[in-house]
Write a protein that holds these residues in place. Structure first.
Motif, short mmCIF file in Angstrom:
data_model
loop_
_atom_site.label_atom_id
_atom_site.label_comp_id
_atom_site.label_asym_id
_atom_site.label_seq_id
_atom_site.Cartn_x
_atom_site.Cartn_y
_atom_site.Cartn_z
N ALA A 1 0.88 -1.70 -0.65
CA ALA A 1 0.05 -0.20 0.01
C ALA A 1 0.97 1.12 0.10
O ALA A 1 0.96 2.25 -0.65
CB ALA A 1 -0.76 -0.06 0.85
N PHE A 2 2.05 1.32 0.70
CA PHE A 2 3.09 2.24 0.92
C PHE A 2 3.39 2.87 0.07
O PHE A 2 3.62 3.44 -1.06
CB PHE A 2 4.05 2.17 2.38
N ALA B 1 2.32 2.05 -3.30
CA ALA B 1 1.52 2.20 -4.59
C ALA B 1 1.35 3.20 -4.80
O ALA B 1 0.97 4.32 -5.39
CB ALA B 1 0.33 1.82 -3.80
N ILE B 2 1.75 4.16 -2.93
CA ILE B 2 0.79 5.89 -2.66
C ILE B 2 2.17 6.33 -3.23
O ILE B 2 1.96 7.11 -3.56
CB ILE B 2 0.72 6.07 -1.24
#
Lengths: 341, 341
Positions: free
Chosen positions: A268-269, A271-272
């Motif tokens: 997730a990190f 992707a951000i």
């Protein structure tokens, strides 16, 4: 087409610049010649690391470098043989269509404005940035070129920013907004209120005021502001993102459970980070000067340089500046008609 | 001391306002009277839910409400019996020392400026916000009160912001900076360059220019800017934080592993939310008017209202406005001396 590149400007020059140029040449067969301007031995050394040399590359020697913290006006005046000034000179002489630099922003804006002059009908150039948001990519302009703008400058930014959005992002009818303190029509200062009035008379897809709260809310594709505000907004967004990143790093390391959690959620990190990757759009463009002038981020990676060159290619190929001259003329005719009506 | 509260202003009024007031009265025995201004039956209904009534509370009936989206100037002119105007009237008459509202910001700034007038020596009031950063809490001013400021206004903000930082944050010698496009002295527009020059002549702890990149870098405790820029910066920071929050939520839900990771690391996310909690500082203050005027955030929780009232109490108790008048006089004397020297 021909492009001049300031090989010595930027935090990681000449390495990242030369590497980005070599990557770009592999992808872009529309570039017929690329001038790498700067210290010949250092450029040669970088090129030597990168395999067989592309025959379209030409090194143009320049003895000076404008540092990131040089006072812009003095630097441009005194360092006549700097890589940046020499690269712009090539465009000025008509030997190249575009210039790219990752160096001192103020110096680039000054030198480009002084040497290339503005396009017919354009009073002052403005710096345009492409900003990715979840549901659209918007142009913010002016991000720092013209410090005491008049309302008509903002209207001209709107015309140029719309063309840029059409050319590079591909929007058919970009929504244009004036950056203000609130969305209501009567909110603003003298500058934005008058720009608002003029934009309503234009043929642009003008949607009114936007304020900082709606920046990422997909309400506008082109946001015009004076240089001071545009610059403040951009930097404030960057600072906040960095601050949250710092908080996350600190907090996620505080105990083994959080460390495990962060490890499991690392996708997730990442992707951000990718979503906010400044390298994707490769920098800003100075709109309104005779020639395509791209300002890559000081910390540009080779990928950022490559993407910035792609934007230069697309602008030259799309006869971007010719369209600006046409559209600015139409705007002035329209405003003139309304005045006499 | 006596405080007037606009019970009807804000997104969750009167509920959150009344609840915050009741909490504040429990903590603050220095408040001798608190006027809750607004629709009596609705205020009574809220109070009835909150246990035995504090004898210091007095309801002042007002028949109108200024809505969050009312045009400020018209609203203040037409809605003379609004809870906001009536609350300010109490301060104007000298029956209260401070006014608090979570309502329409523009209307509050307009009404407070018109009715309370400026303090002796202060040309224009400015809105000051307290912003928590990792290593300091800084004052940003003006956040939206004075749209076309002169350089001297920014210098007066610096004086008032410094006093505010000393009074509320407790810094002994707050570092003052001018918000600009870059940290170098020669960077800025006409407004900031002249403000910079004047601040160098003042007795303040002036540290020069700051730009958006250094906002959270602990280089200044008081940052002065024109209303347009201050407002833009604040809102851009909020938008960016919201955007990252949204990205995190979306990305952390994308698969079961990330969901588990986010669950394990939830303490970190909560800690970050607490760090950026706007309720902690309870709102902004309009500095430079006759009377303490606190603007709580529109979405204020009862805790935010309580904290905003604590700031009002500390300002009244610290004779904050008296100090402003003294310090502004000293500033003008100093600038005058320099001129005649």
């Amino acid at each position: 087409m021909k492009i001049a590149v300031d090989a010595m400007g930027g935090d990681f020059a000449p390495h990242n610049i030369v590497a980005g140029v070599v990557e770009a040449l592999r992808e872009q067969n529309r570039i017929t010649r690329l001038f790498l301007v700067g210290d010949t031995p250092r450029i040669e050394a970088e090129l030597a690391k990168l395999g067989p040399r592309d025959p379209r590359l030409e090194i143009v020697h320049a003895t000076e470098i404008i540092a990131m913290d040089d006072p812009p006006v003095q630097a441009v005046r005194r360092k006549k043989d700097s890589s940046m000034c020499r690269a712009i000179d090539i465009v000025k002489r008509g030997d190249a269509d575009a210039i790219l630099s990752a160096g001192n922003t103020g110096a680039l804006l000054t030198a480009a404005h002084l040497k290339l002059r503005t396009l017919e009908g354009v009073d002052r150039p403005g710096l345009a940035c492409l900003i990715p948001s979840p549901d659209n990519v918007f142009v913010l302009m002016d991000a720092g070129a013209n410090l005491e703008p008049h309302p008509i400058n903002l209207v001209q930014y709107a015309v140029m920013g719309s063309l840029y959005s059409r050319q590079i992002v591909g929007y058919k009818k970009p929504r244009v907004a004036v950056f203000s303190l609130g969305t209501e029509e009567m909110k603003g200062n003298e500058l934005t209120l008058e720009a608002h009035r003029l934009l309503k008379l234009s043929d642009l897809n003008f949607v009114g005021n936007i304020d900082g709260h709606d920046l990422f809310a997909n309400v506008a594709d082109v946001i015009v502001a004076d240089a001071f505000v545009g610059n403040a907004v951009l930097k404030a967004c960057e600072s906040t993102a960095r601050l949250i990143g710092r908080y996350l790093k600190e907090e996620l390391k505080k105990n083994p459970i959080r460390i495990l959690g962060a490890f499991l959620a690392r996708g997730a990190f990442n992707a951000i980070k990718r979503k906010a990757d400044p390298d994707e759009y490769g920098g800003a463009i100075l709109l309104g000067v005779n020639g395509i002038c791209i300002k890559a981020h000081g910390a540009s990676s080779p990928k950022a340089v490559k993407n910035a060159l792609r934007i230069a290619v697309e602008c030259v190929e799309g006869q971007f500046n010719e369209h600006i001259v046409e559209e600015i003329k139409k705007l002035h005719d329209k405003l003139q008609q309304t005045k006499s009506a």
